[in-house]
Design a protein around this motif. Sequence first.
Motif, PDB file in Angstrom:
ATOM      1  N   LEU A   1      -5.540   5.406  -8.258  1.00 40.26           N
ATOM      2  CA  LEU A   1      -4.803   4.896  -9.420  1.00 40.26           C
ATOM      3  C   LEU A   1      -5.762   4.204 -10.388  1.00 40.26           C
ATOM      4  N   ALA A   2      -6.680   3.395  -9.842  1.00 38.06           N
ATOM      5  CA  ALA A   2      -7.632   2.677 -10.687  1.00 38.06           C
ATOM      6  C   ALA A   2      -8.578   3.625 -11.414  1.00 38.06           C
ATOM      7  N   GLU A   3      -8.924   4.732 -10.754  1.00 32.16           N
ATOM      8  CA  GLU A   3      -9.849   5.699 -11.358  1.00 32.16           C
ATOM      9  C   GLU A   3      -9.144   6.726 -12.237  1.00 32.16           C
ATOM     10  N   GLY A   4      -7.840   6.613 -12.373  1.00 31.31           N
ATOM     11  CA  GLY A   4      -7.098   7.537 -13.218  1.00 31.31           C
ATOM     12  C   GLY A   4      -6.971   8.934 -12.649  1.00 31.31           C
ATOM     13  N   LYS A   5      -7.005   9.057 -11.339  1.00 33.41           N
ATOM     14  CA  LYS A   5      -6.860  10.368 -10.708  1.00 33.41           C
ATOM     15  C   LYS A   5      -5.411  10.664 -10.326  1.00 33.41           C
ATOM     16  N   LEU A   6      -4.614   9.608 -10.189  1.00 34.22           N
ATOM     17  CA  LEU A   6      -3.196   9.724  -9.883  1.00 34.22           C
ATOM     18  C   LEU A   6      -2.405   8.852 -10.838  1.00 34.22           C
ATOM     19  N   GLY A   7      -1.156   9.227 -11.044  1.00 38.17           N
ATOM     20  CA  GLY A   7      -0.255   8.398 -11.835  1.00 38.17           C
ATOM     21  C   GLY A   7       0.786   7.771 -10.928  1.00 38.17           C
ATOM     22  N   ARG A   8       1.255   6.579 -11.305  1.00 40.49           N
ATOM     23  CA  ARG A   8       2.273   5.890 -10.517  1.00 40.49           C
ATOM     24  C   ARG A   8       3.571   5.832 -11.303  1.00 40.49           C
ATOM     25  N   LEU A   9       4.646   6.331 -10.702  1.00 42.11           N
ATOM     26  CA  LEU A   9       5.942   6.316 -11.358  1.00 42.11           C
ATOM     27  C   LEU A   9       6.537   4.911 -11.322  1.00 42.11           C
ATOM     28  N   ASN A  10       7.316   4.597 -12.318  1.00 38.40           N
ATOM     29  CA  ASN A  10       8.030   3.319 -12.348  1.00 38.40           C
ATOM     30  C   ASN A  10       9.236   3.437 -11.415  1.00 38.40           C
ATOM     31  N   TRP A  11       9.027   3.060 -10.184  1.00 38.86           N
ATOM     32  CA  TRP A  11      10.007   3.277  -9.123  1.00 38.86           C
ATOM     33  C   TRP A  11      10.284   1.955  -8.418  1.00 38.86           C
ATOM     34  N   ASN A  12      11.560   1.654  -8.217  1.00 38.35           N
ATOM     35  CA  ASN A  12      11.934   0.424  -7.515  1.00 38.35           C
ATOM     36  C   ASN A  12      11.782   0.641  -6.009  1.00 38.35           C
ATOM     37  N   ASP A  13      10.764  -0.001  -5.416  1.00 39.86           N
ATOM     38  CA  ASP A  13      10.472   0.229  -3.992  1.00 39.86           C
ATOM     39  C   ASP A  13      10.965  -0.903  -3.098  1.00 39.86           C
ATOM     40  N   GLN A  14      11.759  -1.835  -3.640  1.00 34.36           N
ATOM     41  CA  GLN A  14      12.128  -3.019  -2.865  1.00 34.36           C
ATOM     42  C   GLN A  14      12.819  -2.686  -1.546  1.00 34.36           C
ATOM     43  N   SER A  15      13.720  -1.719  -1.549  1.00 36.84           N
ATOM     44  CA  SER A  15      14.456  -1.385  -0.321  1.00 36.84           C
ATOM     45  C   SER A  15      13.619  -0.566   0.646  1.00 36.84           C
ATOM     46  N   GLN A  16      12.429  -0.157   0.217  1.00 40.48           N
ATOM     47  CA  GLN A  16      11.596   0.707   1.057  1.00 40.48           C
ATOM     48  C   GLN A  16      10.278   0.053   1.456  1.00 40.48           C
ATOM     49  N   ARG A  17      10.153  -1.234   1.220  1.00 40.39           N
ATOM     50  CA  ARG A  17       8.895  -1.894   1.546  1.00 40.39           C
ATOM     51  C   ARG A  17       8.746  -2.101   3.045  1.00 40.39           C
ATOM     52  N   VAL A  18       7.507  -2.153   3.473  1.00 39.02           N
ATOM     53  CA  VAL A  18       7.185  -2.360   4.887  1.00 39.02           C
ATOM     54  C   VAL A  18       6.183  -3.505   4.993  1.00 39.02           C
ATOM     55  N   ALA A  19       5.922  -3.900   6.216  1.00 32.48           N
ATOM     56  CA  ALA A  19       4.956  -4.977   6.456  1.00 32.48           C
ATOM     57  C   ALA A  19       3.916  -4.497   7.456  1.00 32.48           C
ATOM     58  N   THR A  20       2.708  -4.983   7.284  1.00 34.30           N
ATOM     59  CA  THR A  20       1.679  -4.779   8.302  1.00 34.30           C
ATOM     60  C   THR A  20       1.836  -5.888   9.326  1.00 34.30           C
ATOM     61  N   GLN A  21       2.082  -5.494  10.574  1.00 28.03           N
ATOM     62  CA  GLN A  21       2.278  -6.455  11.657  1.00 28.03           C
ATOM     63  C   GLN A  21       1.273  -6.188  12.779  1.00 28.03           C
ATOM     64  N   ILE A  22       0.996  -7.228  13.538  1.00 26.75           N
ATOM     65  CA  ILE A  22       0.175  -7.077  14.745  1.00 26.75           C
ATOM     66  C   ILE A  22       1.042  -7.488  15.923  1.00 26.75           C
ATOM     67  N   ALA A  23       0.979  -6.711  17.008  1.00 28.63           N
ATOM     68  CA  ALA A  23       1.856  -6.964  18.143  1.00 28.63           C
ATOM     69  C   ALA A  23       1.104  -6.833  19.460  1.00 28.63           C
ATOM     70  N   TYR A  24       1.447  -7.715  20.390  1.00 28.43           N
ATOM     71  CA  TYR A  24       0.924  -7.626  21.757  1.00 28.43           C
ATOM     72  C   TYR A  24       1.860  -8.409  22.665  1.00 28.43           C
ATOM     73  N   HIS A  25       1.800  -8.138  23.958  1.00 32.61           N
ATOM     74  CA  HIS A  25       2.733  -8.746  24.904  1.00 32.61           C
ATOM     75  C   HIS A  25       2.498 -10.251  25.010  1.00 32.61           C
ATOM     76  N   ASN A  26       3.618 -11.000  25.101  1.00 35.71           N
ATOM     77  CA  ASN A  26       3.525 -12.461  25.194  1.00 35.71           C
ATOM     78  C   ASN A  26       2.687 -12.922  26.389  1.00 35.71           C
TER      79      ASN A  26
END
Length: 299
Positions: A245-270
Motif C-alpha cells: 500500500l505504501a509503495e502504491g502497488k495495491l489500492g485499499r478500498l474504503n471498507w468498514n472492517d469493524q465487525s471483522q477485526r481480529v486480535a493477535t493473541q499468545i496462548a499457553y497452558h496455565n
Amino acid sequence: MESKHLFTFLVVVETGSFTRAAQKLDYAQSSITAQIQALEAELGQPLFDRISKKIMLTDAGRRLLPYAQEISKMHTMAENALRSETEIAGSLRIGAPESLAAFRLPGIIKDFRSRYPQVQITLKPGACWELTEFIRSLAFLLQPETEYKDMHCETLIHEAMALVAPLDHPLLELAEVEPYQLKNVTILHTEAGCTYRTLFERHLNSHGVFPDPSLEFWSIEAIKQCVMAGLGLSFLPQITVKRELAEGKLGRLNWNDQSQRVATQIAYHNKKWKSPALSEFLRMVGKHAAGWREATAEE
C-alpha cells in the motif's frame, strides 16, 4: 530403573528400530540391545515383540510408554531448572498462522536468537484451527479475542484489516464500499478455516452476498501478487499489505472492517512450566507487542 534405559526405550519406540535408535544415539547396536534387555529383566516382562525385522510394543511396553515419556519430561525440566539464568538453552516450539509467522514474529525471533543462539526454535506455520497441539506449548493466534479454559491467553494487539484491490479497480473511487457492491466481484480467499476469511464471508452473507469459494490460496504472498495482476480483491490483515500500500502497488478500498477485526493473541497452558528460555521469550514478546501498539497509535 535407570533413566538412560528409559530414554533408550523411547528412542527405539520413536524410530521403530534398534538400528535407527543406535544411529540416532550414536551407540553400538549391541549397547541398545543390552539396555533394553536390562530394562526388560528389571521389569520381568518383554517390552517389544521382535517379528522378522520389525519390532512392536508388547502390552507391557504400551503400559510403560506414558510413564517413560513423563519421566523423560521431568528429567528435562529438572536439568533446565538447574541451569543458570545466564545459560539459557533448550528448545521452544511455537505455532502461528502464516500472517503472524511472516509479519509479526521475525523481529521477535531475530532479537531472541541474537541474545540466545543456543536455544533451538521450531516455528510451525498453520491456520489457527491447526494449532491446537501448540496451544498447550506456545501459540500465536489471529482471531476474535478468545478465552480458553485452563489457558493463559493474552491479547497483544488488535489488528486492522484491509480490503485490497488492483490500482485500476473502479471501486477505489467510492467514498465507502457497501457489501452489495461486491456481489459480482471476484474475491481471492485465504484457505478455508482462516478466521478473518470466515468473519468476512459471514459479513457478506448477512447482506446476501455469497462469493465464489473456489478461488482459494494457501499463500498470502500469492494472493497479493494475483491482486496486483488484476485477478480480484482480497481481505487481508493490514500488516500483510502495509508495504504494498505504501509503495502504491495495491489500492485499499474504503471498507468498514469493524465487525471483522481480529486480535493477535499468545496462548499457553496455565500449568505449563516456564523454562528460563520460555520466560525470556515471553518477555521479548511483551516488549515487541508494546512497540507494535505504539506504532499503530502513531499512524
